[in-house]
Design a protein around this motif. Structure first.
Motif, PDB file in Angstrom:
ATOM      1  N   UNK A  69      19.112   7.507   0.259  1.00 40.41           N
ATOM      2  CA  UNK A  69      19.409   7.720   1.824  1.00 40.41           C
ATOM      3  C   UNK A  69      18.194   7.894   2.825  1.00 40.41           C
ATOM      4  N   UNK A  70      18.751   7.976   4.336  1.00 41.32           N
ATOM      5  CA  UNK A  70      17.277   7.921   4.536  1.00 41.32           C
ATOM      6  C   UNK A  70      16.305   9.040   5.364  1.00 41.32           C
ATOM      7  N   UNK A  98       4.296   6.504   0.914  1.00 39.54           N
ATOM      8  CA  UNK A  98       3.693   5.234   1.557  1.00 39.54           C
ATOM      9  C   UNK A  98       3.139   5.027   1.509  1.00 39.54           C
ATOM     10  N   UNK A  99       2.379   3.703   2.365  1.00 40.50           N
ATOM     11  CA  UNK A  99       1.012   3.902   2.924  1.00 40.50           C
ATOM     12  C   UNK A  99       1.523   3.735   4.268  1.00 40.50           C
ATOM     13  N   UNK A 100       0.733   4.637   5.600  1.00 37.98           N
ATOM     14  CA  UNK A 100       1.112   5.070   6.810  1.00 37.98           C
ATOM     15  C   UNK A 100       1.405   3.128   7.212  1.00 37.98           C
ATOM     16  N   UNK A 101       2.103   3.318   8.165  1.00 37.10           N
ATOM     17  CA  UNK A 101       2.091   1.866   8.996  1.00 37.10           C
ATOM     18  C   UNK A 101       2.450   1.943  10.576  1.00 37.10           C
ATOM     19  N   UNK A 102       1.656   1.653  11.467  1.00 37.33           N
ATOM     20  CA  UNK A 102       2.109   2.201  12.702  1.00 37.33           C
ATOM     21  C   UNK A 102       3.294   1.095  13.581  1.00 37.33           C
ATOM     22  N   UNK A 103       3.351   0.067  12.829  1.00 31.63           N
ATOM     23  CA  UNK A 103       4.955  -0.756  13.498  1.00 31.63           C
ATOM     24  C   UNK A 103       6.465  -0.602  13.194  1.00 31.63           C
ATOM     25  N   UNK A 104       6.228   0.685  12.178  1.00 32.38           N
ATOM     26  CA  UNK A 104       7.834   0.868  11.052  1.00 32.38           C
ATOM     27  C   UNK A 104       7.773   2.427  11.498  1.00 32.38           C
ATOM     28  N   UNK A 105       8.685   2.951  11.977  1.00 30.41           N
ATOM     29  CA  UNK A 105       8.819   4.041  11.105  1.00 30.41           C
ATOM     30  C   UNK A 105       8.990   4.985   9.920  1.00 30.41           C
ATOM     31  N   UNK A 106       8.367   6.167   9.194  1.00 25.85           N
ATOM     32  CA  UNK A 106       8.655   6.832   8.391  1.00 25.85           C
ATOM     33  C   UNK A 106       9.809   6.082   7.462  1.00 25.85           C
ATOM     34  N   UNK A 112      12.508   0.184   2.957  1.00 27.02           N
ATOM     35  CA  UNK A 112      12.144  -0.879   2.551  1.00 27.02           C
ATOM     36  C   UNK A 112      11.246  -1.305   1.276  1.00 27.02           C
ATOM     37  N   UNK A 113      10.292  -0.358   1.239  1.00 28.55           N
ATOM     38  CA  UNK A 113       9.954   0.659   0.247  1.00 28.55           C
ATOM     39  C   UNK A 113      10.937   0.603  -1.243  1.00 28.55           C
ATOM     40  N   UNK A 114      11.886   1.701  -0.625  1.00 26.16           N
ATOM     41  CA  UNK A 114      13.129   1.798  -1.900  1.00 26.16           C
ATOM     42  C   UNK A 114      13.885   1.390  -2.520  1.00 26.16           C
ATOM     43  N   UNK A 115      14.087   0.192  -1.235  1.00 27.81           N
ATOM     44  CA  UNK A 115      15.150  -0.978  -1.773  1.00 27.81           C
ATOM     45  C   UNK A 115      14.535  -1.720  -2.504  1.00 27.81           C
ATOM     46  N   UNK A 116      13.180  -2.278  -2.663  1.00 25.57           N
ATOM     47  CA  UNK A 116      12.878  -3.409  -3.057  1.00 25.57           C
ATOM     48  C   UNK A 116      12.592  -2.773  -4.386  1.00 25.57           C
ATOM     49  N   UNK A 117      12.961  -1.011  -4.802  1.00 24.27           N
ATOM     50  CA  UNK A 117      12.720  -0.282  -6.208  1.00 24.27           C
ATOM     51  C   UNK A 117      14.108  -0.951  -6.489  1.00 24.27           C
ATOM     52  N   UNK A 118      14.875  -0.204  -5.898  1.00 24.28           N
ATOM     53  CA  UNK A 118      15.942  -0.560  -6.099  1.00 24.28           C
ATOM     54  C   UNK A 118      17.599  -1.576  -5.443  1.00 24.28           C
ATOM     55  N   UNK A 130      16.550   2.768  12.748  1.00 22.99           N
ATOM     56  CA  UNK A 130      15.106   1.318  12.453  1.00 22.99           C
ATOM     57  C   UNK A 130      15.426   0.805  10.554  1.00 22.99           C
ATOM     58  N   UNK A 131      16.117   2.484  10.087  1.00 20.53           N
ATOM     59  CA  UNK A 131      15.940   2.278   8.388  1.00 20.53           C
ATOM     60  C   UNK A 131      16.814   1.163   8.515  1.00 20.53           C
ATOM     61  N   UNK A 132      18.088   1.207   8.940  1.00 20.01           N
ATOM     62  CA  UNK A 132      18.902   0.276   8.391  1.00 20.01           C
ATOM     63  C   UNK A 132      18.758  -1.478   8.885  1.00 20.01           C
TER      64      UNK A 132
END
Length: 208
Positions: A69-70, A98-106, A112-118, A130-132
């Motif tokens: 979930x988001x 996750x590591x901080x990233x200015x280009x994307x929201x938390x 993205x991190x969890x989707x690649x894991x699952x 932004x998550x969608x």
């Protein structure tokens, strides 16, 4: 979800006011849950089910597929029904390490991190557009193949385009075809789907 007398009375009012519709019995159960949670009958014309979305979602729940979930509000909203039935693991992208990233929201970076894991998980986007967008990008790049996506975020910027891309992807999905939506709507859809799936698979599961 446990229903009480007042719930039944409220649902009866919804049934009497909603009028004619084209939903299947299972789809209608989801729609009335959303209306019950929001008191907004407009959702009758806004909720869209892809072909076999409910069947795919129910099968994934019964297989104890991981749910991502988001936002915490969705996680809290579905926790009790999940725990009392199939006990699927539930992870929240907003709380993913996750590591901080200015280009994307938390939420986007977390999803993205969890989707690649699952990559074959059930994804519920209730608030963060932004998550969608991040999820649909991963689908377009053929990095993930979700079992089901439920998407109900409020959308202003490029929201229609993102949902159209999701519909074109052929991934099973339940979405709100409008700017409207929120985490409450997403939770209502999940809870309705869980109850339908438990009716279909629960007894069989209990015998195993």
């Amino acid at each position: 979800m446990e229903w009480h007398v007042t719930d039944a009375e409220s649902l009866a009012i919804i049934d009497s006011e909603i009028g004619s519709h084209v939903f299947s019995p299972s789809e209608y159960e989801i729609v009335r849950r959303v209306i019950y949670a929001t008191a907004d009958f407009e959702y009758k014309s806004l909720i869209h089910f892809s072909e076999r979305a409910l069947q795919a979602g129910a099968a994934a729940l019964a297989a104890r597929t991981t749910i991502v979930v988001d936002v915490p509000m969705v996680q809290v909203g579905i926790a009790q029904d999940i725990q009392n039935t199939f006990a699927n693991p539930v992870y929240c992208s907003s709380e993913a390490l996750t590591r901080p990233q200015k280009e994307k929201s938390r939420p986007a970076w977390g999803i993205e991190t969890l989707a690649k894991r699952y990559p074959e998980g059930i994804f519920v986007i209730g608030q963060a557009q932004t998550a969608l967008t991040a999820l649909v990008d991963l689908i377009a790049d053929e990095e993930i193949q979700p079992a089901l996506i439920i998407a109900t975020p409020v959308t202003f910027l490029n929201g229609d385009e993102t949902k159209e891309r999701l519909q074109d992807s052929l991934i099973p999905h339940i979405i709100i075809e409008s700017r409207k939506g929120n985490a409450v709507v997403a939770s209502a859809i999940v809870d309705g789907l869980v109850d339908l799936a438990w009716q279909a698979y629960g007894k069989e599961r209990g015998k195993s």
